[in-house]
Write a protein that holds these residues in place. Sequence first.
Motif: not given
Lengths: 291, 159
Positions: A1-17
């Motif tokens: 199984m190929q899975v990415p290494a762990p990372f922090a995930y952030e979801r942007a709500t605007s371009v500025e964000h």
Amino acid sequence: MQVPAPFAYERATSVEHAIELLSRHGPEARVVAGGHSLIPMMKLRLAQPDALIDINNLSDLSYIRVEGDQLLIGALTRHADLLDSAVAGEHFPIFRDAEQVIADPVVRNFGTVGGSLCQADPAEDLSAAFAAVGASVVARGPNGSRTIDVRQLHAGPYETVLEPNELLVEIRVPIRPGGGSAYEKVERRVGDYPVAAAGAVVWLDGDTVAEAGIGLTAVGAEHFAAPEAETALRGRPATDDSFAEAGRIAAQHCHPQPDQRGPAEYKRQLAVELTTRALRRATARARGQEA
Amino acid sequence: MQITVTVNGTAYTEEVEPRLLLVHFLRQTLGLTGTHWGCDTSNCGTCVVWFDGKPVKSCTMLAAMADGHEIRTVEGLERDGALDPVQQGFMECHGLQCGFCTPGMMMTARSLLDTNPDPSDDEIREAISGQLCRCTGYENIVRAVRWAAEHPAQEEVTT
């Protein structure tokens, strides 16, 4: 199984964000849009970002429209939307040609135009198409926006001149009436990266080439462009001989690498032939002889 | 992180790792093993599901990206105990042998027929060009999709 290494995930709500998140997470953060190049590379550990900034919710970055004498393409525009765009196809058939052979219909539903440019894969199709038509990109950062000639965007394989906290938000293509454009690609099978590909745009003055733009990919053309061939073609008769000569000049300035898609000499010959064909078809379109 | 994904009309709220791929979220977290996991490189297309109504390759997407979105899988093709015409077509025309590529093929075919109810063989082949079958070849798959086009579900005829 190929899975990415762990990372922090952030979801942007605007371009500025998104810019704020990029600033906060620093140079080891990556923007993810469609993710169809980045996520496979992360699975293979060819890319291992500390953080992903997801911009898929920034729907105001998904548009294709004409403003003044420019075609504007939002960075989050999906490949399928560019392929289906009547206004893009009307002004630049090169995009329709290229999008028809980028990946496959399912991948095109999610992969994005801006993501393709930022991935900076040396065999990416749209980089050559945008180089041919003389596009520029708008990058936004904490201190505002700047415009970058697409021929200055790529610093090397998988590397752009964007700052770690800059977001590519728009691609701008100057519209000049009377031109024709086309894209020619050789791939081993449907959905593959090109063995080689060339894009061209031609403006005519009677039977003479007034101006031409040539883009190349997968053959080691600096900045995906062939400026020497463009210069040589300017003012020349719009004939097969001129196009073949331009193809030879373009290929001389390429540095193709042998790999599983073929030996260097084959790729160089493709650069000659595909440049010639793209110029020929672009010219036929400029003359209204071909859709 | 916590995500809420609507799959085949049911909202699921789950705790996931950001790196969890959508295909594994469907198969392992939700137990919806109808979606197959194949090449892991977005080539083979057996992992195709719908994301907000469009087919995508779920091995190349993060489950986190589906937070707040609608997914439809092969389990969601059947309606009220009746097979979708695409499923029926694959049965009628021997559109599968081992069945590995079938879920993805059917999701793409359903999407094609929703936008183009009477596709030509070339259009069918183009639609499934990002998906691989290693058993039957593609002849019977194209026939199966043609069969579905010629036998639309009753509700689609009347609406």
